[in-house]
Design a protein around this motif. Structure first.
Motif, PDB file in Angstrom:
ATOM      1  N   ASP A   1       0.809  -1.221   0.000  1.00  0.00           N
ATOM      2  CA  ASP A   1       0.000   0.000   0.000  1.00  0.00           C
ATOM      3  C   ASP A   1       0.844   1.275   0.000  1.00  0.00           C
ATOM      4  N   LEU A   2       2.153   1.119  -0.112  1.00  0.00           N
ATOM      5  CA  LEU A   2       3.041   2.288  -0.148  1.00  0.00           C
ATOM      6  C   LEU A   2       3.731   2.331  -1.505  1.00  0.00           C
ATOM      7  N   LYS A   3       3.988   3.582  -1.981  1.00  0.00           N
ATOM      8  CA  LYS A   3       4.622   3.715  -3.287  1.00  0.00           C
ATOM      9  C   LYS A   3       6.149   3.637  -3.176  1.00  0.00           C
ATOM     10  N   ILE A   4       6.651   4.005  -1.999  1.00  0.00           N
ATOM     11  CA  ILE A   4       8.092   4.129  -1.800  1.00  0.00           C
ATOM     12  C   ILE A   4       8.677   2.762  -1.422  1.00  0.00           C
ATOM     13  N   LYS A   5       9.939   2.531  -1.840  1.00  0.00           N
ATOM     14  CA  LYS A   5      10.575   1.241  -1.526  1.00  0.00           C
ATOM     15  C   LYS A   5      11.605   1.439  -0.409  1.00  0.00           C
ATOM     16  N   PRO A   6      11.734   0.452   0.455  1.00  0.00           N
ATOM     17  CA  PRO A   6      12.707   0.605   1.537  1.00  0.00           C
ATOM     18  C   PRO A   6      14.098   0.162   1.124  1.00  0.00           C
ATOM     19  N   THR A   7      15.129   0.810   1.661  1.00  0.00           N
ATOM     20  CA  THR A   7      16.463   0.223   1.643  1.00  0.00           C
ATOM     21  C   THR A   7      16.861   0.083   3.108  1.00  0.00           C
ATOM     22  N   PHE A   8      17.100  -1.129   3.526  1.00  0.00           N
ATOM     23  CA  PHE A   8      17.448  -1.379   4.928  1.00  0.00           C
ATOM     24  C   PHE A   8      18.966  -1.362   5.079  1.00  0.00           C
ATOM     25  N   SER A   9      19.434  -0.678   6.121  1.00  0.00           N
ATOM     26  CA  SER A   9      20.879  -0.500   6.263  1.00  0.00           C
ATOM     27  C   SER A   9      21.407  -1.127   7.531  1.00  0.00           C
ATOM     28  N   MET A  10      22.521  -1.846   7.383  1.00  0.00           N
ATOM     29  CA  MET A  10      23.245  -2.329   8.554  1.00  0.00           C
ATOM     30  C   MET A  10      24.154  -1.213   9.052  1.00  0.00           C
ATOM     31  N   ASN A  11      24.670  -1.379  10.253  1.00  0.00           N
ATOM     32  CA  ASN A  11      25.525  -0.334  10.828  1.00  0.00           C
ATOM     33  C   ASN A  11      26.880  -0.271  10.139  1.00  0.00           C
ATOM     34  N   TRP A  12      27.373   0.941  10.013  1.00  0.00           N
ATOM     35  CA  TRP A  12      28.734   1.178   9.562  1.00  0.00           C
ATOM     36  C   TRP A  12      29.607   1.425  10.781  1.00  0.00           C
ATOM     37  N   LEU A  13      30.893   1.074  10.689  1.00  0.00           N
ATOM     38  CA  LEU A  13      31.800   1.203  11.832  1.00  0.00           C
ATOM     39  C   LEU A  13      33.214   1.383  11.306  1.00  0.00           C
ATOM     40  N   TYR A  14      34.117   1.711  12.223  1.00  0.00           N
ATOM     41  CA  TYR A  14      35.511   1.809  11.806  1.00  0.00           C
ATOM     42  C   TYR A  14      36.222   0.521  12.217  1.00  0.00           C
TER      43      TYR A  14
END
Ligand SMILES: [Zn+2]
Lengths: 100, 420
Positions: free
Chosen positions: B324-337
């Protein structure tokens, strides 16, 4: 119950590093976050409570950093000066609080 | 061609011309509103809240609470948009269904409000549905309980445009204007980066990762995918970064070349965060659909607070209603050093887990507070310098919100005087 030890992170730039070197304390620096140097001084239970009362904007971050954070810059400058004078990371906080 | 927003509904700006406004506003009963309501009036009028045309009536509120939908039974809606009044105020201003009143902000006329109905609703029931709890220590519940006892539903028409004050004015880009900008840039896909932060490189990489994910299978001969930073500007708490530092440093990533005009744009939306976690994630999806975005980045614990929501609750709810939503998700994992890799990397990529140095918001703030410039792999020097400059210029010496800042800061927007 053993006495708690609560670190305060004093971040070390070139200026602070030179002072630590001259005081013979350079090897007390640890590296955190991509080589950024930090010197950790320690408060005991009573000192922790006193410092959080004096500076209510600060907090002990028990969840992530396990350190006392968000102390004003002047406070940390003064604690750092005590490290240099006392040549110790264990008595600097006590010496700072003795002035207050 | 009509621009279609959330729910497939046409985006229409509800703004009167100056001459019409003068006529329509004349002689109306004036009712002052607080900052939260003024921000929501702007959002309704400029189409950020499409398809809402005003503040919710009981049928819409009930549908949002029971089914996370509007009363039409089709359009997803996750956070109620309400106009509250006390019985005493209703009596004082003589507010009745069918009547049109003039809403004012800081003494100046802002919008007409055509009252459709006045009703009451169980606030605890709203809280349980939206926040998953009715505890008043949840900041969203606290805000709900602070609503006065009656709600007023009806349509809004802006009679007087807000003046966006410096340095914010280039960043207020309403939906219809935003969509034009995307067309000019030739962006076929745009991914939203929700923020209330000064960016460290962990945030920068969240954006870069989301950009790569959104690019997907598209041809790469010319730049056709962008990142839109959409900063939420609203109520501030002591210790937050000041708004000026947030918006200017986000844009600095583009200006200093970490991104460029071809793939990065910074903007703001006025909104008092509800900290509704998964429900706020859906709300952000609707908002950014209206802004014309194709993708939305979600990290861990999106818009959460305390321990109310699990890290991936927002992702799960999104996937449940995605059709029911037009927008698509991009799921992100954490970035670290990672000192072993010698670079910023991702928890899903690098295997040197015992060596990882994670970005901690608290630690970065601690470093900034000490005025110590972090290594550029962690925090961009241009961003650091700008934070310090903003502290002097706008923060009364502090990059973080203080009592003095709350009292003396320049408002983000004001409503200019208007004779009626
Ligand atoms: Zn590694």
């Amino acid at each position: 119950m053993s006495e708690g030890k609560y670190p305060i992170n004093l971040w070390v730039n070139d200026d602070r590093y030179d002072k630590l070197k001259n005081a013979g304390l350079a090897d007390m620096c640890k590296e955190m976050l991509a080589g950024l140097k930090v010197i950790q001084v320690y408060a005991n239970d009573a000192e922790k409570d006193q410092i959080l009362k004096l500076y209510p904007m600060a907090k002990f971050d028990s969840a992530t950093t396990k350190s006392i954070e968000l102390l004003p810059r002047e406070v940390k400058d003064k604690i750092f000066d005590k490290v240099i004078v006392q040549k110790s990371i264990d008595t600097a906080v006590g010496a700072f609080l003795a002035d207050h | 061609m009509a621009e279609l927003g959330h729910g497939g509904k046409k985006i229409v700006e509800r703004i009167m011309s100056a001459s019409e406004a003068k006529k329509k506003a004349k002689g109306l009963t004036q009712i002052p509103v607080r900052g939260q309501i003024a921000k929501e009036i702007i959002n309704i009028a400029y189409g950020f809240f499409t398809p809402l045309q005003g503040f919710m009536g009981k049928k819409d509120l009930d549908a949002v609470v029971k089914r996370m939908k509007l009363a039409d039974g089709k359009t997803i809606w996750s956070i109620p948009i309400l106009f509250d009044m006390s019985e005493a105020e209703i009596e004082k201003y003589g507010v009745k269904a069918g009547q049109t009143v003039l809403l004012t902000f800081e003494g100046n006329p802002m919008a007409t409000f055509k009252v459709d109905e006045i009703y009451a609703y169980d606030k605890a029931k709203i809280c349980k549905s939206v926040y998953g709890t009715d505890e008043d220590k949840h900041p969203g519940c606290a805000r709900t309980y602070q609503y006065k006892d009656k709600f007023v539903g009806g349509k809004i028409m802006l009679v007087n445009k807000p003046k966006i004050n410096p340095p914010y004015e280039p960043y207020f880009i309403p939906p219809l204007e935003m969509r034009k900008k995307f067309k000019q840039k030739g962006w076929q896909r745009v991914v939203a980066h929700q923020t209330r932060n000064v960016p460290h490189t962990g945030h920068e990489w969240l954006m870069k990762g989301a950009w790569l994910q959104a690019y997907g299978e598209l041809p790469i001969e010319k730049p056709i995918v962008g990142v839109l930073v959409n900063a939420i500007i609203g109520d501030k708490r002591k210790g937050d970064y000041i708004d000026e530092a947030i918006i200017l440093t986000q844009d600095e990533l583009r200006k200093s070349g970490y991104f460029g005009d071809h793939n990065h744009l910074t903007s703001l939306t006025f909104w008092d965060m509800r900290y509704a976690g998964p429900k706020e994630a859906i709300f952000h999806a609707m908002l950014r659909t209206n802004l014309g975005l194709s993708h939305h980045m979600y990290g861990r614990d999106h818009a959460g607070v305390g321990t109310y929501y699990d890290a991936y609750d927002a992702h799960h709810l999104f996937l449940k209603v995605q059709k029911d939503l037009k927008i698509k998700p991009t799921f992100s994992m954490n970035w670290l050093y990672c000192p072993h890799c010698g670079e910023v990397t991702n928890e899903g990529l690098c295997s040197h887990k015992p060596e990882w140095q994670k970005f901690s918001g608290t630690l970065i703030r601690s470093i900034v507070q000490d005025g110590v410039k972090p290594p550029r792999l962690i925090f961009r020097p241009e961003v650091f310098d700008l934070v310090m400059e903003s502290a002097e210029k706008y923060g009364f010496g502090s990059p973080f919100v203080t009592d003095e800042y709350l009292e003396k800061r320049t408002p983000v927007f004001s409503i200019p005087p208007m004779k009626v």
